[in-house]
Design an enzyme around this catalytic site. Sequence first.
Site: not given
Ligand code: NDP
Length: 448
Positions: A129, A169
């Site tokens: 990571k 991520d």
């Molecule tokens: P993105 O950056 O696309 O989206 C993250 C989302 O979470 C955004 O809507 C963001 O809002 C919101 N967010 C961030 N911090 C907070 C908070 N404190 N409270 C509420 N909402 C919050 O990331 P991903 O969708 O790619 O990833 C999301 C999760 O999934 C992470 O934990 C990542 O590690 C995990 N993951 C992702 C994978 C992937 O393929 N993308 C694979 C496996 C796991 P804002 O726009 O305001 O920042």
Amino acid sequence: MSIQNEYLQNLMATVEKRNPNDKQFLITVRSVLESIEPVVEAHPEYVKMGVLEMFVEPERVIKFRVPWVDDKGEVHVNRGYRVQSNSAIGPYKGGLRLHPSVTEDTVKFLAFEQTLKNSLTGLPIGGGKGGSDFDPKGKSDMEVMRFCQSFMSELYRHIGPDCDVPAGDIGVGAREIGYLYGEYKRLTGQYCGVLTGKGLTYGGSLARKEATGYGLCYFTEEMLNCAGKSFKGQTVVVSGSGNVAMYACEKATQLGAKVVAMSDSNGYVYDPNGIDLDAVKLIKEVRRGRIREYVADHPAAEYHEGCSGIWTIKCDIALPCATQNEINLESARALIANGCFCVSEGANMPSTMEAIDAFIEAGLLFGPAKAANAGGVATSALEMSQNSMRYSWTFEEVDAKLKQIMVGIYHNVADAASTYGFANNFEKGANIAGFLKVAEAMLAQGVC
Ligand code: NDP
């Protein structure tokens, strides 16, 4: 519950001594060691060959300076990381996270978890990571590009298609992967599958974008089916509105559920008519806006400031897809009190340990992140296969393989849980099933 086995207690004490500031890493290691106690007792050869000692120590922690120049000509310096946790079953594989909260601890705990998750996919990928405390929010495309180029100008010497293959991520989507890939190619002169999540015009895989969210729903549907239930007709809450959340919402809806809430880091929207995903995609993917903008065109919907309130909405199934520690004990209790019967994790570590214990104690179906969200990395591994073959599968082919992998993960996890006396505790089942494969590979490869 705490660690009972004396050997594991001593090992945990060593890990604590060696990593005094890495709070999340310590929580994660402790939880895994607790889960694998019966495995260690059944396999004295792991102890004899130091498999556990090697397993809890990352193979490599790389930390570097990332200087870049903003649009006004001012210099900024961020810190970059890549933790290569374990390569027993394949090249290191895991995302890059760009967020101000990123520390060595964050990357270390995620890399450790990734090793087990990647093992669960059944594909030949090890755990890694990376990331930086750079915040892409509010930066221009050119600033993000200059940052990515600077980040890669150090990272490139540590990665490669057969050695370490990063992906996206939080904060790293198609734009960032493109800039990172361009810089890698310029520095090495090689056109290879060194990153996944690439655009479709330069080696990306169809269905990668959808994979984590879709995979989460495939895993969850199998878990529900085995308990005599399904998504059909259920009310679902999805936190986040990023990559994982959007495609979880899409697939849950296709499977017959009604998603009534989504969020971002400022607040959440509740739409009793069901979330209009096209509107969310327009706001987040096209306008790069805020979820609060949703209510302007959806009169029945409400917007609430703050993130944790989303867990007080009455629902049958909760899919936390935003970030770590977003469900604490209080939120878990609210979900349980409102009749939620299934929580399945799209984000990495979204539930605190206390929240997980509460779900399991209350008899909810609980899909732990390392199993439920493994679809993203599994499809990244499928992207690596396609790159190696210089060939592309169709969307349907990749989606079918993803579904098969997620169903397989569920049964692997459920079987491991039953075999080691933790029937229906999929948190422990995932740790055990993931660990067993890595441990066997480590044992076969000796002390190295
Ligand atoms: P993105 O950056 O696309 O989206 C993250 C989302 O979470 C955004 O809507 C963001 O809002 C919101 N967010 C961030 N911090 C907070 C908070 N404190 N409270 C509420 N909402 C919050 O990331 P991903 O969708 O790619 O990833 C999301 C999760 O999934 C992470 O934990 C990542 O590690 C995990 N993951 C992702 C994978 C992937 O393929 N993308 C694979 C496996 C796991 P804002 O726009 O305001 O920042």
